[in-house]
Scaffold this motif. Structure first.
Motif, mmCIF file in Angstrom:
data_model
loop_
_atom_site.group_PDB
_atom_site.id
_atom_site.type_symbol
_atom_site.label_atom_id
_atom_site.label_comp_id
_atom_site.label_asym_id
_atom_site.label_seq_id
_atom_site.Cartn_x
_atom_site.Cartn_y
_atom_site.Cartn_z
ATOM 1 N N MET A 153 0.853 -1.200 0.000
ATOM 2 C CA MET A 153 0.000 0.000 0.000
ATOM 3 C C MET A 153 0.883 1.242 0.000
ATOM 4 O O MET A 153 1.904 1.280 0.669
ATOM 5 N N LYS A 154 0.453 2.231 -0.770
ATOM 6 C CA LYS A 154 1.262 3.442 -0.903
ATOM 7 C C LYS A 154 1.342 4.198 0.429
ATOM 8 O O LYS A 154 0.514 3.994 1.325
ATOM 9 N N ASN A 155 2.331 5.044 0.553
ATOM 10 C CA ASN A 155 2.433 5.886 1.746
ATOM 11 C C ASN A 155 1.260 6.859 1.791
ATOM 12 O O ASN A 155 0.643 7.145 0.773
ATOM 13 N N ASN A 156 1.029 7.367 3.012
ATOM 14 C CA ASN A 156 -0.002 8.402 3.170
ATOM 15 C C ASN A 156 -1.379 7.987 2.687
ATOM 16 O O ASN A 156 -2.119 8.796 2.148
ATOM 17 N N PHE A 157 -1.691 6.704 2.868
ATOM 18 C CA PHE A 157 -3.031 6.319 2.428
ATOM 19 C C PHE A 157 -4.062 6.843 3.424
ATOM 20 O O PHE A 157 -3.759 7.096 4.584
ATOM 21 N N THR A 158 -5.271 7.035 2.926
ATOM 22 C CA THR A 158 -6.295 7.709 3.724
ATOM 23 C C THR A 158 -7.402 6.730 4.102
ATOM 24 O O THR A 158 -7.858 5.949 3.281
ATOM 25 N N VAL A 159 -7.753 6.805 5.370
ATOM 26 C CA VAL A 159 -8.806 5.942 5.903
ATOM 27 C C VAL A 159 -9.864 6.837 6.514
ATOM 28 O O VAL A 159 -9.541 7.748 7.278
ATOM 29 N N THR A 160 -11.119 6.585 6.176
ATOM 30 C CA THR A 160 -12.212 7.311 6.819
ATOM 31 C C THR A 160 -13.089 6.318 7.567
ATOM 32 O O THR A 160 -13.537 5.316 6.991
ATOM 33 N N ILE A 161 -13.265 6.589 8.858
ATOM 34 C CA ILE A 161 -14.143 5.745 9.666
ATOM 35 C C ILE A 161 -15.484 6.452 9.760
ATOM 36 O O ILE A 161 -15.541 7.637 10.105
ATOM 37 N N ILE A 162 -16.553 5.735 9.457
ATOM 38 C CA ILE A 162 -17.890 6.319 9.610
ATOM 39 C C ILE A 162 -18.550 5.690 10.829
ATOM 40 O O ILE A 162 -18.694 4.462 10.907
ATOM 41 N N GLY A 163 -18.923 6.525 11.789
ATOM 42 C CA GLY A 163 -19.577 6.008 12.988
ATOM 43 C C GLY A 163 -19.234 6.866 14.180
ATOM 44 O O GLY A 163 -18.321 7.696 14.128
ATOM 45 N N SER A 164 -19.988 6.672 15.261
ATOM 46 C CA SER A 164 -19.718 7.438 16.473
ATOM 47 C C SER A 164 -19.855 6.560 17.716
ATOM 48 O O SER A 164 -19.841 7.043 18.837
ATOM 49 N N GLY A 165 -19.981 5.267 17.511
ATOM 50 C CA GLY A 165 -20.171 4.338 18.630
ATOM 51 C C GLY A 165 -18.837 3.869 19.194
ATOM 52 O O GLY A 165 -17.774 4.422 18.887
ATOM 53 N N ASN A 166 -18.922 2.826 20.039
ATOM 54 C CA ASN A 166 -17.739 2.317 20.730
ATOM 55 C C ASN A 166 -16.673 1.807 19.768
ATOM 56 O O ASN A 166 -15.491 2.110 19.917
#
Lengths: 255, 255
Positions: free
Chosen positions: B1-14
């Protein structure tokens, strides 16, 4: 209690063996007592009571519940205090065998070949008199820092609570193990989860710590799980009963 | 996987909250990666999806099971890989929303305000292709050393096993707590016992570790306990069902 007091443990099971080990090793890591201040401990199998010392300050009877009264009868007059180590048996069963009698109950699960830390095991003490309580408390303090008094009612309550919290929980892991084995997995993947489940309880009460589909009222997941267990009526009955019990408790609390 | 990859988490629970914390803190104690080699992580509430970055390498949907499909539909095309974090939902629910999709399931119990050690949490990965599996595995390795592949069947099995071993065990401690409170005691006296119950499982299987009146076939104690629970049909039903289940398992094994 005088120096060099003598303790004889009667029994050959898990509890007897571990109490013996605990008493000869003393509180870890620090025990500032000299050897003379520590108890002299002997362990004797209940089938070879002819090896019993002539007199002991304390005899601890650590045999099966059903055999306690019989062993006590056989050692009548052989000690200043006779006590048993059972969670379920009342103290009075020893009343005919010794002027002083009591209970010395360690709240822990003992397996013979499994080393364990003794110093935080809670001990629950009961005695016919304050002097007996003091002597048994002194002995428990040789092993642990957690020593409490508990009458027979409290002790029986502790025992059944331990059955729910420990024996039954272990069985649930055994069921989990079977479920995982059927898919070529192993219960060991659950260990971090089990550790965290217990660790949480140090800082939050079990009702606050409850997670999972039942307490979330997640009907879709519960239905899918019940469906998965359809061919296993025994496991399904446990799943359904415990899920509804979790929901009942949550409901009672939110009232 | 390339450097600086972006992850978005959707949610507000535990789960969402802890995954975010875990990904921004990285593996403890040693993580030799430079900041550039680590994921860039964003967390977005599912009710404010307008805040979603234009494109992410990976979107992790960490919302209630029932809401996963709906959220996935709304973020269609916004990531190279869309994955959910549920134990119970099949991977295919994401199939229409992204060319590449998968599951990123952490087997742990998360409570919002409870700090925890992330590095030994087992992660179970599933993906539409080997490339997706590799990418999700790479991401899980940012957090944990315990990363496995598991298809939907295995994952569902893990989830129900965790319900038995963790959710139900916690509830049994809650029952024990109620039993103790009625005698002015506190579940905390059970903690050393609970810790040892789990610790034993590191070196012996749960069926070998089983102790207590049921597996000892100690009818006297079982009868006394059932008597004690006579006015509490719900607890008594649990006691009786689990005791007989322990005995069934022991019998099956001794055959």
């Amino acid at each position: 209690m005088k120096n060099n007091f003598t303790v004889t443990i009667i029994g050959s099971g898990n509890v007897a063996t571990h109490l013996y080990k605990a008493l000869i090793s003393g509180k870890q890591p620090i025990d500032e007592k000299t050897p003379e201040e520590r108890a002299n401990v002997t362990i004797v199998n209940s089938r070879t009571l002819e090896n019993l010392p002539g007199h002991s300050d304390i005899i601890l009877i650590s045999v099966k519940d059903d055999a306690i009264a019989e062993v006590a009868e056989k050692v009548k007059g052989k000690a200043s205090i006779i006590a048993h180590t059972s969670g379920s048996v009342s103290m009075e069963v020893l009343g005919n065998c010794s002027e002083h009698f009591g209970v010395f109950y360690p709240l822990q699960t003992f397996s013979k070949d499994k080393e364990l830390e003794y110093s935080d095991i809670p001990f629950f003490i009961e005695g016919d008199s304050q002097a007996t309580v003091n002597a048994l408390r002194h002995l428990a303090n040789e092993i642990s820092t957690e020593v409490f008094e508990a009458d027979s009612n409290k002790r029986k309550r502790l025992h059944i609570a331990a059955v729910f919290a420990c024996n039954f929980s272990n069985h649930l892991v055994a069921i989990a193990d079977e479920l995982l084995k059927e898919e070529d997995m192993d219960y060991r993947v659950l260990i971090p989860l089990l550790k965290e489940t217990v660790k949480k309880l140090e800082s939050m009460s079990p009702i606050d710590a409850q997670t999972g589909p039942a307490v979330r009222q997640d009907k879709t997941v519960i239905a899918a799980h019940e469906e998965m267990l359809n061919n296993e009526p025994h496991r399904k009955a446990i799943y359904t009963l415990l899920s509804s019990s979790i929901q009942e408790m949550a409901k009672k609390r939110n009232k």
